[in-house]
Scaffold this motif. Structure first.
Motif, short mmCIF file in Angstrom:
data_model
loop_
_atom_site.label_atom_id
_atom_site.label_comp_id
_atom_site.label_asym_id
_atom_site.label_seq_id
_atom_site.Cartn_x
_atom_site.Cartn_y
_atom_site.Cartn_z
N ILE A 89 1.76 1.33 -3.23
CA ILE A 89 2.48 2.14 -2.26
C ILE A 89 3.81 1.44 -1.99
N TYR A 90 4.89 2.22 -2.02
CA TYR A 90 6.25 1.68 -1.91
C TYR A 90 6.94 2.46 -0.80
N SER A 91 7.02 1.87 0.40
CA SER A 91 7.46 2.66 1.55
C SER A 91 8.20 1.83 2.59
N THR A 92 9.09 2.51 3.33
CA THR A 92 9.75 1.87 4.47
C THR A 92 8.84 1.91 5.69
N SER A 93 7.90 2.83 5.69
CA SER A 93 6.94 2.96 6.78
C SER A 93 6.08 1.70 6.85
N TYR A 94 5.78 1.27 8.06
CA TYR A 94 4.94 0.09 8.21
C TYR A 94 4.06 0.24 9.46
#
Length: 147
Positions: A89-94
């Protein structure tokens, strides 16, 4: 390194992020061939096509229109052909609850999108070292990869 060239699939609706990712990927010391997808629907269509060569790793953005990363991950894990394919998963969301859910759903790693190009190169290299061996195994304790 066990593979000559790693086949990398990237699904991300942000064209700038795809370019940033592809450029960084070219600069790390692991040979790759990348296939880019604008969204989860296009990624799944490619994975379901009979003539698609199985990727060595799939990088999946979480927040995409039409079909988000959660839906894609669930569908990928339902396909026997891709049951063992690493999905990162590659995301800015955290959000810890989302990250826990993704781990439980079978994501291999969670790569938190960094803000700098050099950080991205470092993190991609780290992720691909996990993948670039004959028998992929998820790191024992490390699920989230970030700076």
């Amino acid at each position: 390194m066990s593979k000559t060239v790693l086949k990398v699939f990237l699904a991300d609706d942000d064209s700038d992020d795809r370019t940033f990712f592809s450029d960084a990927l070219r600069e790390i010391p692991i040979q790759t061939k990348i296939s880019e997808f604008n969204n989860g629907v296009d990624l799944m269509a490619s994975l379901l096509a009979d003539d698609t060569q199985k990727p060595d790793v799939i990088f999946l953005d979480l927040k995409m229109p039409m079909m988000d990363g959660f839906e894609c991950l669930a569908d990928i894990r339902d396909l026997e052909k891709y049951a063992d394919t690493p999905v990162i998963i590659y995301s800015t969301s955290y959000h810890p609850k989302e990250i826990t859910r993704l781990n439980e759903m079978g994501a291999s790693l969670y790569l938190h999108k960094p803000s700098s190009y050099n950080q991205l190169k470092t993190l991609l290299h780290k992720c691909l070292r996990y993948v670039d061996n004959s028998e992929y195994s998820k790191p024992e304790k490390e699920f989230v990869i970030s700076i």
